[in-house]
Design a protein around this motif. Structure first.
Motif, PDB file in Angstrom:
ATOM      1  N   GLY A   1      41.214  19.700 -10.149  1.00  0.00           N
ATOM      2  CA  GLY A   1      41.341  19.606  -8.623  1.00  0.00           C
ATOM      3  C   GLY A   1      41.462  20.716  -7.918  1.00  0.00           C
ATOM      4  N   GLU A   2      40.786  21.837  -8.795  1.00  0.00           N
ATOM      5  CA  GLU A   2      40.674  23.448  -8.178  1.00  0.00           C
ATOM      6  C   GLU A   2      39.331  24.062  -8.451  1.00  0.00           C
ATOM      7  OE1 GLU A   2      45.255  24.915  -8.979  1.00  0.00           O
ATOM      8  OE2 GLU A   2      43.650  25.725 -10.182  1.00  0.00           O
ATOM      9  N   PHE A   3      38.991  24.552  -7.326  1.00  0.00           N
ATOM     10  CA  PHE A   3      37.739  25.371  -7.276  1.00  0.00           C
ATOM     11  C   PHE A   3      37.702  26.561  -6.740  1.00  0.00           C
ATOM     12  CE2 PHE A   3      37.889  23.601  -2.983  1.00  0.00           C
ATOM     13  CZ  PHE A   3      37.028  24.408  -2.059  1.00  0.00           C
ATOM     14  N   ALA A   4      36.891  27.520  -7.275  1.00  0.00           N
ATOM     15  CA  ALA A   4      36.846  28.941  -6.824  1.00  0.00           C
ATOM     16  C   ALA A   4      35.730  29.460  -6.259  1.00  0.00           C
ATOM     17  CB  ALA A   4      37.382  29.858  -8.111  1.00  0.00           C
ATOM     18  N   ILE A   5      35.562  29.896  -5.041  1.00  0.00           N
ATOM     19  CA  ILE A   5      34.227  30.135  -4.545  1.00  0.00           C
ATOM     20  C   ILE A   5      34.540  31.068  -3.366  1.00  0.00           C
ATOM     21  CG2 ILE A   5      34.144  28.476  -2.926  1.00  0.00           C
ATOM     22  CD1 ILE A   5      31.045  28.459  -3.609  1.00  0.00           C
ATOM     23  N   ASN A   6      33.859  32.157  -3.068  1.00  0.00           N
ATOM     24  CA  ASN A   6      33.820  33.138  -1.786  1.00  0.00           C
ATOM     25  C   ASN A   6      33.594  32.254  -0.634  1.00  0.00           C
ATOM     26  OD1 ASN A   6      34.097  34.968   0.132  1.00  0.00           O
ATOM     27  ND2 ASN A   6      33.211  36.560  -1.172  1.00  0.00           N
ATOM     28  N   ALA A   7      34.298  31.421   0.021  1.00  0.00           N
ATOM     29  CA  ALA A   7      33.772  30.921   1.030  1.00  0.00           C
ATOM     30  C   ALA A   7      33.415  31.568   2.364  1.00  0.00           C
ATOM     31  CB  ALA A   7      35.232  29.813   1.594  1.00  0.00           C
ATOM     32  N   SER A   8      33.799  32.846   2.296  1.00  0.00           N
ATOM     33  CA  SER A   8      33.012  33.744   3.641  1.00  0.00           C
ATOM     34  C   SER A   8      31.596  33.569   3.571  1.00  0.00           C
ATOM     35  CB  SER A   8      33.674  35.067   3.472  1.00  0.00           C
ATOM     36  OG  SER A   8      33.246  35.844   2.525  1.00  0.00           O
ATOM     37  N   ASN A   9      30.867  33.161   2.371  1.00  0.00           N
ATOM     38  CA  ASN A   9      29.612  33.161   2.387  1.00  0.00           C
ATOM     39  C   ASN A   9      28.862  31.972   2.610  1.00  0.00           C
ATOM     40  OD1 ASN A   9      29.393  35.928   1.436  1.00  0.00           O
ATOM     41  ND2 ASN A   9      29.715  35.416  -0.890  1.00  0.00           N
ATOM     42  N   ALA A  10      29.874  30.840   3.215  1.00  0.00           N
ATOM     43  CA  ALA A  10      29.364  29.440   3.357  1.00  0.00           C
ATOM     44  C   ALA A  10      28.014  29.701   4.145  1.00  0.00           C
ATOM     45  CB  ALA A  10      30.434  28.817   3.870  1.00  0.00           C
ATOM     46  N   ARG A  11      27.727  30.287   5.230  1.00  0.00           N
ATOM     47  CA  ARG A  11      26.672  30.249   5.960  1.00  0.00           C
ATOM     48  C   ARG A  11      25.554  30.564   5.326  1.00  0.00           C
ATOM     49  NH1 ARG A  11      29.174  34.780   6.909  1.00  0.00           N
ATOM     50  NH2 ARG A  11      28.298  36.704   7.205  1.00  0.00           N
ATOM     51  N   HIS A  12      25.584  31.123   4.103  1.00  0.00           N
ATOM     52  CA  HIS A  12      24.389  31.644   3.442  1.00  0.00           C
ATOM     53  C   HIS A  12      24.138  30.545   2.369  1.00  0.00           C
ATOM     54  CE1 HIS A  12      24.483  35.165   5.739  1.00  0.00           C
ATOM     55  NE2 HIS A  12      25.736  35.616   5.183  1.00  0.00           N
ATOM     56  N   TRP A  13      24.964  29.565   2.008  1.00  0.00           N
ATOM     57  CA  TRP A  13      24.697  28.784   0.775  1.00  0.00           C
ATOM     58  C   TRP A  13      23.551  27.971   0.916  1.00  0.00           C
ATOM     59  CZ3 TRP A  13      30.538  26.696   0.744  1.00  0.00           C
ATOM     60  CH2 TRP A  13      31.233  27.661   0.354  1.00  0.00           C
ATOM     61  N   HIS A  14      22.968  27.630  -0.269  1.00  0.00           N
ATOM     62  CA  HIS A  14      22.026  26.599  -0.488  1.00  0.00           C
ATOM     63  C   HIS A  14      22.547  25.027  -0.247  1.00  0.00           C
ATOM     64  CE1 HIS A  14      19.156  29.629  -1.041  1.00  0.00           C
ATOM     65  NE2 HIS A  14      19.498  30.050  -2.289  1.00  0.00           N
ATOM     66  N   ALA A  15      21.854  24.319   0.134  1.00  0.00           N
ATOM     67  CA  ALA A  15      22.094  22.725   0.352  1.00  0.00           C
ATOM     68  C   ALA A  15      23.069  22.350  -0.478  1.00  0.00           C
ATOM     69  CB  ALA A  15      21.130  21.917   0.719  1.00  0.00           C
ATOM     70  N   PRO A  16      22.704  22.273  -2.003  1.00  0.00           N
ATOM     71  CA  PRO A  16      23.591  21.683  -3.097  1.00  0.00           C
ATOM     72  C   PRO A  16      25.070  22.247  -3.156  1.00  0.00           C
ATOM     73  CG  PRO A  16      21.541  22.282  -3.935  1.00  0.00           C
ATOM     74  CD  PRO A  16      21.401  23.016  -2.474  1.00  0.00           C
ATOM     75  N   VAL A  17      25.032  23.641  -2.890  1.00  0.00           N
ATOM     76  CA  VAL A  17      26.492  24.219  -2.904  1.00  0.00           C
ATOM     77  C   VAL A  17      27.382  23.827  -1.505  1.00  0.00           C
ATOM     78  CG1 VAL A  17      27.806  26.350  -2.782  1.00  0.00           C
ATOM     79  CG2 VAL A  17      25.470  25.973  -4.419  1.00  0.00           C
TER      80      VAL A  17
END
Length: 337
Positions: A206-222
């Protein structure tokens, strides 16, 4: 582990050799020397400002990143500790442009060591957990003078991998291909003591780790996967998730080893992120080996990390690792796309 049955790193390695015949004396010596170097780094990290080791060294490494004083110090500690033992043919570091040959005055061994001397350097000056990551390969048959090409082996060929975390406790996590084991540094005795055996990562999390500040650059699957997790019980995954992000890979992976989770450092649309951010040889391969040995999974979004054929010493890759079912889900989304 009860205090009455304290098992040292050396005893553990000898017992593993008896059980699995997988740790010859030369490999055991190599792991012990890396363990000693990590103790020295831990001591320097622990001194902080008192040891005048905080702040920038004012120089850039081969990655174009400004090095911290502790980056340089940790790199030197690992090089000097491992040069003279006769167990290595060559070393490679994330901080150095090319490989480091063993000086002629020392015997040449049959192993090759790769390391990220201080992972999470951006956290050094704010007293957040950082660490050392290492990977051990066998030198190719008949190798005379080692070259970069000799290091370009798939992660599946690693004979050992591990990391140290310099946090509230200093721990050393190790695999030689027969499970994952954790040792805690007894600072008074100066000894590594076995504190966790055969660590297993839960398949669901129930936990995930990602740098959410890069969300605008992510590809669609992410974007799809993270949006589904954020939708919680009302979304397609039908459960709530928490986000954790320490920005030290060692600390994030250590948390996942202990309670599950999925760690993601994807490729993205920026020029700097097209190939991914993490280094295959110094970060992705050793961590993937450890995570798989603990029952987890590790992919670059399309294939198993340990199956990637390296083409460059400082090659970068996207990374998705941790709890098996979650890694398989986000990898499936990439394949569908």
């Amino acid at each position: 582990m009860s205090v009455a049955k304290r098992i040292s790193l050396t005893q553990h390695l000898i017992e593993q050799q008896r059980l699995h015949n997988s740790i010859p004396a030369e490999l055991r010596l190599l792991i012990e020397v890396v363990g000693r170097a990590c103790k020295t780094i831990s001591h320097a990290v622990g001194k902080g400002a008192l040891g005048e080791v905080l702040g920038s060294a004012g120089i850039e490494n081969v990655q174009g990143e400004v090095q911290k004083k502790l980056d340089v110090l940790s790199n030197d500690i690992l090089l000097e500790a491992n040069e003279w033992g006769g167990h290595l043919a060559a070393m490679a570091s994330e901080e150095m442009e090319t490989i480091h040959l063993i000086p002629n005055r020392y015997p040449q061994g049959e192993y090759m060591l790769l390391f990220d001397p201080l992972d999470g350097s951006s956290n050094i000056d704010v007293n957040v957990s950082i660490g050392t990551i290492f990977s051990v390969l066998k030198a190719p048959e008949g190798m005379k003078t080692p070259t970069e090409q000799d290091f370009l082996q798939k992660g599946s060929q690693q004979v050992a991998a591990g990391y140290a975390v310099y946090g509230p406790q200093t721990v050393l996590v190790l695999t030689t291909g027969n499970g994952v084991h954790c040792f805690t540094l007894d600072r008074e005795m100066g000894a590594w003591v076995l504190t966790q055996k055969d660590i297993q990562i839960p398949a669901d999390t129930g936990e995930f780790a990602i740098n959410a500040s890069n969300a605008r650059h992510w590809h669609a699957p992410v974007t799809r996967y993270v949006d589904e997790m954020l939708a919680g019980t009302t979304g397609p995954l039908k459960k709530d998730y928490n986000m954790r992000w320490i920005a030290s890979m060692v600390a994030d992976v250590h948390r996942i080893l202990n309670r599950g989770g999925v760690f993601m450092y994807p490729a993205d649309s920026r020029a700097s992120g097209k190939l991914g951010k993490l280094r295959l040889m110094y970060e992705a391969n050793p961590m993937a080996f450890i995570v798989e040995q603990a029952g987890g999974a590790a992919t670059d979004g399309t294939q198993r990390i340990l199956d990637i054929q390296p083409t460059k010493l400082h090659q970068r890759v996207p990374v998705f690792l941790g709890s098996k079912n979650e890694v398989e889900r986000v990898t499936a989304y990439h394949r569908e796309a």
